[in-house]
Design a protein around this motif. Structure first.
Motif, mmCIF file in Angstrom:
data_model
loop_
_atom_site.group_PDB
_atom_site.id
_atom_site.type_symbol
_atom_site.label_atom_id
_atom_site.label_comp_id
_atom_site.label_asym_id
_atom_site.label_seq_id
_atom_site.Cartn_x
_atom_site.Cartn_y
_atom_site.Cartn_z
ATOM 1 N N GLY A 1 0.901 -1.173 -0.085
ATOM 2 C CA GLY A 1 0.051 0.090 -0.013
ATOM 3 C C GLY A 1 0.882 1.249 -0.066
ATOM 4 O O GLY A 1 0.474 2.397 -0.707
ATOM 5 N N ASN A 2 1.902 1.205 0.659
ATOM 6 C CA ASN A 2 3.136 2.301 0.782
ATOM 7 C C ASN A 2 3.548 2.504 -0.544
ATOM 8 O O ASN A 2 3.748 3.697 -1.000
ATOM 9 C CB ASN A 2 3.913 2.120 1.984
ATOM 10 C CG ASN A 2 3.377 2.195 3.293
ATOM 11 O OD1 ASN A 2 2.275 2.810 3.452
ATOM 12 N ND2 ASN A 2 4.030 1.617 4.255
ATOM 13 N N GLU B 1 2.169 1.711 -3.495
ATOM 14 C CA GLU B 1 1.345 2.384 -4.303
ATOM 15 C C GLU B 1 0.901 3.862 -4.092
ATOM 16 O O GLU B 1 0.846 4.643 -5.024
ATOM 17 C CB GLU B 1 -0.136 1.552 -4.169
ATOM 18 C CG GLU B 1 0.071 -0.019 -4.720
ATOM 19 C CD GLU B 1 -1.431 -0.474 -4.759
ATOM 20 O OE1 GLU B 1 -1.948 -1.106 -5.937
ATOM 21 O OE2 GLU B 1 -2.123 -0.371 -3.769
ATOM 22 N N THR B 2 0.886 4.190 -3.078
ATOM 23 C CA THR B 2 0.715 5.531 -2.503
ATOM 24 C C THR B 2 1.967 6.573 -2.915
ATOM 25 O O THR B 2 1.605 7.706 -3.520
ATOM 26 C CB THR B 2 0.948 5.800 -0.826
ATOM 27 O OG1 THR B 2 -0.324 4.924 -0.281
ATOM 28 C CG2 THR B 2 0.580 7.053 -0.226
ATOM 29 N N THR B 3 2.945 6.150 -3.034
ATOM 30 C CA THR B 3 4.254 6.961 -3.408
ATOM 31 C C THR B 3 4.283 6.928 -4.912
ATOM 32 O O THR B 3 4.286 8.173 -5.560
ATOM 33 C CB THR B 3 5.719 6.106 -2.898
ATOM 34 O OG1 THR B 3 5.789 4.846 -3.327
ATOM 35 C CG2 THR B 3 5.763 6.434 -1.613
ATOM 36 N N GLN C 1 1.346 6.746 -6.659
ATOM 37 C CA GLN C 1 0.203 7.696 -7.135
ATOM 38 C C GLN C 1 0.597 9.031 -6.733
ATOM 39 O O GLN C 1 0.336 9.843 -7.619
ATOM 40 C CB GLN C 1 -0.957 7.213 -6.137
ATOM 41 C CG GLN C 1 -2.425 7.994 -6.436
ATOM 42 C CD GLN C 1 -2.578 7.884 -7.652
ATOM 43 O OE1 GLN C 1 -2.977 6.750 -8.316
ATOM 44 N NE2 GLN C 1 -3.118 8.815 -8.666
ATOM 45 N N ARG C 2 1.398 9.207 -5.891
ATOM 46 C CA ARG C 2 1.808 10.697 -5.937
ATOM 47 C C ARG C 2 2.845 11.182 -6.962
ATOM 48 O O ARG C 2 2.608 12.096 -7.442
ATOM 49 C CB ARG C 2 2.530 10.869 -4.377
ATOM 50 C CG ARG C 2 3.407 12.269 -4.192
ATOM 51 C CD ARG C 2 4.233 12.342 -2.931
ATOM 52 N NE ARG C 2 5.121 13.585 -2.920
ATOM 53 C CZ ARG C 2 4.598 14.712 -2.664
ATOM 54 N NH1 ARG C 2 3.307 15.240 -2.690
ATOM 55 N NH2 ARG C 2 5.525 15.556 -2.686
ATOM 56 N N THR D 1 9.815 12.512 -4.124
ATOM 57 C CA THR D 1 9.056 11.408 -4.470
ATOM 58 C C THR D 1 9.728 10.305 -5.023
ATOM 59 O O THR D 1 9.572 9.155 -4.666
ATOM 60 C CB THR D 1 7.689 11.744 -5.539
ATOM 61 O OG1 THR D 1 7.248 12.820 -4.971
ATOM 62 C CG2 THR D 1 6.747 10.625 -5.548
#
Length: 202
Positions: free
Chosen positions: A40-41, A43-45, A47-48, A139
């Motif tokens: 999940g982390n 994917e979050t990065t 996505q950012r 990022t």
């Protein structure tokens, strides 16, 4: 009472084995959840980064004479990258390779766009564009950290389910693949420019 002693001992041993089995199962659930959290982390990065690229594209589109094909390549690669979805509980090497390849293609397209910006002095001095460059660089480092932590959680998971005697009770838990970088993806996107150069000659 002595005649019941063997039964008591057998029941005691069975109880110990049962709780040991439950402990192994619960441990597998925990390490599996850790992998899901770290994915999940990841994917979050990503996505950012995708969001930042979207803003970057909008900024570049403001330059009417910017190379259309370069922008279209980034937009297409970004769309393909965001379309790859993975369920970390059932992740396969093929799925991870597909995800990795899509992100690598986006990385390459973005690199070409940023290099092309060198030809556009107005963009090079655009404060919004400069801010987006800095955020992208930050990022990329976050992505590297997230991928590393994901691999660490996968290693812990794989070691747990494959080690004996856990493997005897965890046959339904499958080994998970590691996040391998595509060729050239080990280096963050270079978003630093030499602003000391004079503007292109007219």
């Amino acid at each position: 009472m002595r005649k019941y002693l063997p039964i008591v001992i057998i029941l005691g041993v069975l109880a110990i084995l049962f709780f040991w089995f439950i402990s192994i199962k619960n441990g597998a659930v925990r390490v599996n959840q850790d992998v899901s959290k770290e994915w999940g982390n990841v994917e979050t990065t990503y996505q950012r980064r995708n969001d930042l690229i979207g803003n970057l594209v909008k900024t570049v589109q403001g330059s009417a004479d910017f190379e259309k094909s370069t922008l279209e390549a980034v937009i297409k690669a970004r769309s393909e990258a965001t379309s790859v979805k993975i369920d970390p509980t059932n992740i396969t090497p093929e799925q991870l390779a597909q995800f990795n390849q899509a992100q690598g293609n986006l990385n390459s397209s973005l690199s070409r766009l940023l290099v092309t910006v060198e030809q556009y002095p107005d963009l090079k001095s655009n404060q919004n564009f400069l801010k987006l460059q800095d955020e992208l660089a930050s990022t990329e480092n976050q992505i590297l950290t997230a991928r590393t932590r994901f691999n660490e959680s996968v290693q812990k998971y794989n070691n747990y389910i494959l080690v004996f005697p856990n493997s005897l009770f965890l046959g339904n838990y499958k080994e998970k693949p590691y996040f391998d970088a595509v060729a050239g993806a080990e280096k963050p996107v270079d978003v630093n420019f030499n602003f000391d150069n004079k503007e292109d000659k007219k």
